[in-house]
Design a protein around this motif. Structure first.
Motif, PDB file in Angstrom:
ATOM      1  N   PRO A 378       0.829  -1.210   0.000  1.00 41.79           N
ATOM      2  CA  PRO A 378       0.000   0.000   0.000  1.00 41.79           C
ATOM      3  C   PRO A 378       0.863   1.259   0.000  1.00 41.79           C
ATOM      4  N   THR A 379       0.347   2.294  -0.638  1.00 43.49           N
ATOM      5  CA  THR A 379       1.036   3.591  -0.627  1.00 43.49           C
ATOM      6  C   THR A 379       0.610   4.363   0.618  1.00 43.49           C
ATOM      7  N   PRO A 380       1.417   5.326   1.072  1.00 39.30           N
ATOM      8  CA  PRO A 380       1.039   6.096   2.270  1.00 39.30           C
ATOM      9  C   PRO A 380      -0.314   6.772   2.123  1.00 39.30           C
ATOM     10  N   ALA A 381      -0.668   7.235   0.904  1.00 43.63           N
ATOM     11  CA  ALA A 381      -1.951   7.906   0.703  1.00 43.63           C
ATOM     12  C   ALA A 381      -3.108   6.945   0.894  1.00 43.63           C
ATOM     13  N   SER A 382      -2.901   5.646   0.557  1.00 42.29           N
ATOM     14  CA  SER A 382      -3.990   4.671   0.671  1.00 42.29           C
ATOM     15  C   SER A 382      -4.058   4.069   2.046  1.00 42.29           C
ATOM     16  N   GLY A 383      -3.046   4.288   2.870  1.00 44.89           N
ATOM     17  CA  GLY A 383      -3.059   3.719   4.215  1.00 44.89           C
ATOM     18  C   GLY A 383      -2.441   4.669   5.202  1.00 44.89           C
TER      19      GLY A 383
END
Length: 406
Positions: A378-383
């Protein structure tokens, strides 16, 4: 008590009927005597008055007995109904006193089966139910004691493996280093000496890999497997892993291609751990694929994260193997033409590390058509609640089943 009152009411009713019959009989006797006097002509007026009075007396007696009979019947009926109601309530209470402990025992058994070893029941009720409750509590206490002993033994085992692996790795690293130095001077060694050093180096490398796997396994079981995430470019992760494996794939004539989608977002991962996972996946593809096979590593944006896939055109795996590919000490079938060594722990450790990052790892395979392993990060924006520096006991739920590598 209410039944007793009903019995008294019945007796009273019978006594009232007897008194009524006696009083009526006396009234008729008095009236008959008066009629006899009237017939004889002795004091006819007084005789007629007595006859009328006795008729009135009998009417009064009938009215009285009707009222008393009604009252007594009501009393008896109320007593019987109350007695039956009391008996029903008493029976229901007895049933409840037996049922409640059994229900508690069933509920506690369910909790115990679910792993709650602190489940106990309150001992009470009938003697048989109480004995059953005591037996259940004794059984639960014994299971709890044995579970504690088992956990203690597991902890001791984990600590032993952790300590032994750590202590053995240091001297093996030194042996490996000296063997590599000797290999740099192989031109000054005889062919026999060079072959011996190469065998030492190969076996030392194998032992180091084995100890590293055991060390990660022991750390995971002990809850000490850690990561330190930082924002990282997926491009660099893939390129470093491919660069580390390039010479080995070229040595067997295998092609190792890379395809990275431009503009991939950064991922918050532990750089060394993800590199370890990718090297393991490429190593598996290299070892399980024949000479001159094709291995492809791709990185692309998928959904809410980045997916890194490692594909090969090797022998592939059957469905029954694929179901257990991430189990400990499990290795896939490399075919009849080659033997692949290993501890059977690489994919299990990789799965634990990927999940520790909040990602997933999955495998796809078709017999005769190769395999593909996909790692989704996961990317930081998605998590926003994604991985931070923390640790995991990744295998504690699989101590018996195990996790492994292809």
């Amino acid at each position: 008590m209410l039944t007793g009152l009903a019995v008294i009411g019945v007796a009273r009713f019978l006594q009232q009927r007897q008194d009524f019959e006696d009083a009526t009989a006396r009234s008729y006797q008095v009236e008959i005597a008066a009629r006899n006097r009237l017939a004889e002509g002795a004091a006819p007026q007084a005789a007629r008055a007595v006859i009328v009075a006795q008729k009135q007396e009998r009417q009064r007696l009938r009215d009285d007995i009707d009222g008393e009979t009604r009252d007594t019947a009501l009393l008896v009926g109320a007593g019987l109904i109350a007695g039956l109601t009391g008996a029903a309530l008493l029976f229901a209470g007895l049933i409840a006193s037996m049922r409640r402990p059994l229900e508690e025992l069933v509920e506690a058994s369910g909790r115990l089966a679910g792993g709650d070893l602190d489940s106990r029941v309150k001992v009470g009720g009938l003697s048989e139910t109480a004995a059953l409750g005591e037996a259940f509590n004794e059984m639960a206490a014994e299971l709890q004691r044995r579970a504690g002993e088992r956990d203690q033994m597991e902890t001791m085992k984990d600590e032993f493996v952790l300590t032994a692996s750590h202590e053995l790795r240091s001297p093996l690293t030194s042996v490996k280093g000296f063997a590599e130095l000797l290999m740099l001077e192989r031109d000054r060694l005889s062919p026999k000496q060079a072959e011996t050093v190469e065998i030492i180096l190969d076996n030392t490398r194998h032992l180091v890999r084995l100890l590293n796997d055991l060390l990660d396994l022991a750390r995971s079981d002990a809850g000490r497997l850690t990561i330190k995430p930082a924002l990282t470019d997926p491009d660099s992760l893939v390129e470093e892993a491919v660069r580390a494996m390039r010479s080995q794939t070229e040595g067997r004539g295998q092609s190792l291609s890379v395809e990275i989608e431009p503009g991939l977002p950064q991922v918050s991962v532990d750089h060394d751990r993800i590199r370890q996972i990718l090297v393991n996946l490429i190593t598996n593809a290299h070892e399980y694929s024949p000479d001159r096979a094709s291995i492809a590593v791709t990185a692309s944006r998928q959904g809410d994260g980045v997916e890194i896939a490692v594909s090969d055109d090797g022998p592939g795996m059957a469905a029954d193997q694929l179901d257990h590919i991430f189990d400990r000490f499990t290795r896939g079938d490399a075919g009849l033409t080659q033997h692949v060594g290993g501890t059977g722990l690489g994919l299990a450790i990789s799965k634990s590390l990927v999940e520790l990052h909040g990602g997933t790892i999955a495998a796809e395979s078709t017999p005769g058509a190769g395999s593909t392993f996909r790692v989704h990060l996961p990317t930081p924006a998605s998590g926003a609640d994604g991985p931070k520096s923390h640790h995991i006991g990744g295998f504690s739920a699989h101590r018996r089943g195990g996790k492994g590598e292809r």
